[in-house]
Design an enzyme around this catalytic site. Structure first.
Site, short mmCIF file in Angstrom:
data_model
loop_
_atom_site.label_atom_id
_atom_site.label_comp_id
_atom_site.label_asym_id
_atom_site.label_seq_id
_atom_site.Cartn_x
_atom_site.Cartn_y
_atom_site.Cartn_z
N GLU A 243 29.63 44.37 35.62
CA GLU A 243 30.63 43.39 35.22
C GLU A 243 32.04 43.83 35.60
O GLU A 243 32.85 43.04 36.09
CB GLU A 243 30.56 43.14 33.71
CG GLU A 243 31.56 42.09 33.24
CD GLU A 243 31.51 41.83 31.74
OE1 GLU A 243 32.37 41.09 31.24
OE2 GLU A 243 30.60 42.37 31.06
N LEU A 338 57.93 34.79 46.48
CA LEU A 338 58.20 34.54 47.89
C LEU A 338 58.24 33.05 48.20
O LEU A 338 58.84 32.63 49.19
CB LEU A 338 57.15 35.24 48.76
CG LEU A 338 57.22 36.77 48.79
CD1 LEU A 338 56.01 37.35 49.51
CD2 LEU A 338 58.51 37.25 49.45
#
Length: 388
Positions: A243, A338
């Protein structure tokens, strides 16, 4: 293609799965994100294509493939920008079905595992409790044996597929007096009397159904005990390695998606007479982001190889999740920056990606818990061994 880990067959699978997602899943994502309900037809389509049987033996309808097919499955799911949809798929196959594969008896595999491979049944794994969080051994749910039944009482929370699944893999104490050795695993039918679920409202993973589940004197047949009574804790711990590696792979994949999208945006966006990818400060930011993604991805591939070879990589998988999820959050944060104002707009992918990514350091063991597990192994010399 990274030929150290991926063959031509792997890449054919990647191309096929990517095409499937674009045709069958992407057109529905916005609806599922809004409704919080993934329609049943897509589960059946996944099953028909064999995508739920990658790690399941052929005798139960699976393909028993190596773990790099799983890596491809996880990576491509992250790149359609719905962490919730991805979670619903991999929680079914690699949380619920993992326990059926490893601890299920023949009766349970025929009744639950084979239909899960086909996409006819959906499963969920119920471990976390409202008062326990990461403290698995401190769970309060009980399953007391009475004759040929267990009487299940208690509650679970933050369960992916917890509302719309057909069966539940439930951890509960069959011996409440014993903290660790008193836990057992049961498979419970959704329509059993006394099972109820409440859908939770989340910051991210909006497409998936995350539930709080209550068990009120639920009668569970003794033949629904998975594995041995009292072995639930080591079973759970054993599968945490997979997991946590899954969460690490998910993290590097969504961060890679964020970098790729930011680069494409910068190529097209013009400011002060030139495209954004010509500004040194932004170019160097991308260089740093891409380097961090590559470092995590290569580490995760190497740990996948070791796990595929049968090694018990609990320390390394914990490190993978710890650092990869932190990296993904920071890279996606920078990628949103950005894009400027457009990064904050819902019609662009970064807002959802940022919300979805934030679960990474929380689910499947918080970063704080992972640090202590790693510290025990590195500082105290603690060794963890598989239960089976």
């Amino acid at each position: 293609m990274n030929s150290m880990y991926f063959t031509e067959e792997h890449e054919v699978f990647r191309a096929s799965f990517r095409d499937f997602l674009q045709k069958e899943v992407v057109p529905h994502i916005e609806k599922w994100e809004k409704t919080g309900t993934i329609e049943r037809f897509i589960w059946k389509k996944f099953g028909e294509m064999g995508y739920f049987g990658l790690s399941t033996p052929e005798e139960y309808g699976g393909m028993d493939l190596d773990l790099f097919y799983t890596v491809i499955f996880l990576e491509e799911l992250q790149k359609i920008n719905s962490g919730g949809f991805a979670a619903a798929m991999w929680a079914h196959e690699y949380l619920a079905m993992t326990h059926l594969n490893k601890e299920g008896n023949e009766y349970q595999k025929k009744k639950y595992l084979a239909p899960s491979v086909e996409g006819d049944m959906i499963g969920c794994l119920c471990i976390t409790e409202p008062f326990g969080g990461s403290d698995v051994a401190g769970m309060r749910s009980t399953a007391i044996k009475k004759g040929d039944k267990y009487i299940l009482n208690g509650s679970k929370t933050f369960i992916t597929n917890g509302v719309y699944s057909d069966y539940l893999i439930v951890a509960a104490k069959t011996d409440p007096s014993d903290k660790y050795k008193g836990i057992s695993i049961l498979v419970v039918d959704r329509d059993a009397k006394g099972v109820s679920a409440t859908k939770l409202d989340k910051l991210g993973w909006r497409a998936s159904d995350t539930g709080e589940i209550a068990f009120d004197n639920v009668e569970v047949p003794v033949e629904n005990l998975m594995g041995e009574e009292g072995k639930g804790f080591p079973y759970i711990m054993q599968h945490f390695a997979l997991e946590r590696l899954i969460m690490g792979v998910n993290a590097h994949a969504r961060a890679e998606f964020a970098v790729d999208y930011a680069v494409k945006y910068m190529e097209e966006r013009v400011a002060f007479g030139k495209s954004l990818d010509r500004f040194q400060a932004l170019r160097h930011k991308i260089a740093e982001m891409a380097s961090r993604v590559d470092m995590c991805r290569e580490y995760n591939y190497s740990i996948t190889k070791r796990l595929n070879d049968g090694q018990y990589v609990v320390k390394e998988a914990s490190m993978s999740k710890l650092l990869s999820t932190k990296m993904a959050d920071e890279v996606i944060y920078d990628a949103l920056q950005l894009l400027g104002g457009y990064g904050y707009m819902e019609e662009y992918p970064m807002a959802r990606l940022l919300r979805d990514s934030r679960l990474g350091p929380i689910g499947g063991g918080t970063s704080e818990i992972l640090k202590e597990i790693i510290a025990k192994m590195v500082i105290d010399g603690k060794e963890y061994k598989p239960a089976t």
